[in-house]
Write a protein that holds these residues in place. Structure first.
Motif, PDB file in Angstrom:
ATOM      1  N   VAL A 106       0.848  -1.196   0.000  1.00 49.26           N
ATOM      2  CA  VAL A 106       0.000   0.000   0.000  1.00 49.26           C
ATOM      3  C   VAL A 106       0.881   1.243   0.000  1.00 49.26           C
ATOM      4  N   ASN A 108      -0.374   4.099   1.265  1.00 50.44           N
ATOM      5  CA  ASN A 108      -0.778   4.873   2.434  1.00 50.44           C
ATOM      6  C   ASN A 108      -1.822   4.106   3.230  1.00 50.44           C
ATOM      7  N   LEU A 110      -5.324   4.790   5.935  1.00 45.55           N
ATOM      8  CA  LEU A 110      -6.421   5.751   5.993  1.00 45.55           C
ATOM      9  C   LEU A 110      -6.510   6.367   7.387  1.00 45.55           C
ATOM     10  N   PRO A 124      -7.195   0.379   2.812  1.00 48.37           N
ATOM     11  CA  PRO A 124      -6.388   0.565   1.608  1.00 48.37           C
ATOM     12  C   PRO A 124      -6.226  -0.729   0.829  1.00 48.37           C
ATOM     13  N   ASN A 168      -5.591   0.382   9.987  1.00 50.40           N
ATOM     14  CA  ASN A 168      -4.780   1.505  10.448  1.00 50.40           C
ATOM     15  C   ASN A 168      -4.638   1.570  11.961  1.00 50.40           C
ATOM     16  N   THR A 228     -10.010  -2.411  -2.573  1.00 51.27           N
ATOM     17  CA  THR A 228      -9.486  -1.177  -1.986  1.00 51.27           C
ATOM     18  C   THR A 228     -10.643  -0.187  -1.995  1.00 51.27           C
ATOM     19  N   THR A 230     -12.644   3.403  -0.148  1.00 55.93           N
ATOM     20  CA  THR A 230     -12.566   4.616   0.677  1.00 55.93           C
ATOM     21  C   THR A 230     -13.862   5.408   0.626  1.00 55.93           C
ATOM     22  N   ALA A 237      -6.683   6.073  -1.605  1.00 54.82           N
ATOM     23  CA  ALA A 237      -5.747   4.996  -1.304  1.00 54.82           C
ATOM     24  C   ALA A 237      -5.269   4.354  -2.597  1.00 54.82           C
ATOM     25  N   ALA A 239      -3.138   0.749  -3.765  1.00 49.00           N
ATOM     26  CA  ALA A 239      -2.629  -0.543  -3.297  1.00 49.00           C
ATOM     27  C   ALA A 239      -2.265  -1.414  -4.498  1.00 49.00           C
TER      28      ALA A 239
END
Length: 254
Positions: A106, A108, A110, A124, A168, A228, A230, A237, A239
């Motif tokens: 990934v 990042n 979240l 992500p 996360n 993935t 969001t 994100a 990935a």
């Protein structure tokens, strides 16, 4: 070196690695390469054998493409306040194919993600295993509701789902009910930003996970999905997914 020659070399090398892994794992049983994501007919299209998994109430879709990284091909997922997945239908005995392994990366995590709340039910990266609905072991309510779904969509939905997530905030190894339904379990196989930007190899005993979390023998494996998403947090994100393998229990797994 021409592109097709590189592809052939990579294929041979990957098969050799799988063979060596089979020896190292002590496999006398089954090993199934679900996908290593070679180039599709359309380089910008979906990987061969996978279909889009979309949701009627979520208009924004995650973008999935097969890209080249060195001599390897991988799936790249890009989500911007969106949610959709890739799904590969299967029909396998989980007593035979008990172990699932894959690689992912990934860019990042979240900030607003929270697996315990509907508003934070974004990740992500996630790999999930769906298990078939079996009317023989269903309650009257389940037979009625699943039957209605089949009349509308032409097939039964999964009975249960194991979600292996890159979270996360949940401690690594934590397993909880999905914020929307207890028919889906969320298992944090990675957590936090420690490994962001690096490929990580995962290895799980899906048979043991199912028995532990659902308290019963698992029905047949209906399919595997990559996702993935969001849409709840409105974040972005990116990935990457690669080398999904199912194998027999001799290899171990957590």
């Amino acid at each position: 070196m021409r592109r097709n020659e590189r592809s052939i070399i990579y294929t041979v090398a990957f098969v050799a690695v799988l063979s060596l892994c089979a020896v190292a794992w002590g496999l006398g049983g089954e090993l199934l390469l679900v996908d290593r994501f070679g180039p599709p007919t359309d380089p910008g299209g979906l990987p061969h054998g996978w279909t889009s998994l979309t949701f009627r109430k979520i208009p924004a879709k995650t973008r999935y493409t097969v890209i080249q990284e060195g001599n390897n091909y991988i799936v790249k997922a890009e989500s911007h306040g969106s949610a959709s997945g890739l799904y590969k239908a299967l029909d396998l005995d989980p007593k035979v194919y008990q172990i699932i392994s894959w690689r992912w990366k990934v860019d990042n995590i979240l900030a607003k993600g929270d697996a315990r709340r509907k508003e934070g039910d974004d990740y992500p990266a996630r790999v999930y295993v769906a298990f078939q609905y079996d009317a023989r072991n269903a309650t009257l309510w389940e037979r009625t509701s699943y039957g209605a779904y089949k009349l509308i969509y032409g097939e039964y939905p999964p009975r249960h789902v194991l979600n292996y997530i890159w979270d996360n905030r949940l401690p690594k190894g934590t397993a909880i009910d999905n914020a929307y339904t207890d028919r889906a379990k969320m298992i944090a196989v990675e957590s936090g930003a420690e490994h962001v930007g690096r490929w990580v190899l995962e290895d799980r005993n899906l048979y043991a996970d199912y028995k532990r979390l659902f308290g019963a023998e698992p029905p047949r494996i209906a399919g595997i999905a990559l996702m993935t998403d969001t849409d709840n947090t409105g974040e972005s994100a990116v990935a990457y997914y690669d080398d999904i393998v199912l194998r027999s229990v001799e290899g171990g797994g957590r």
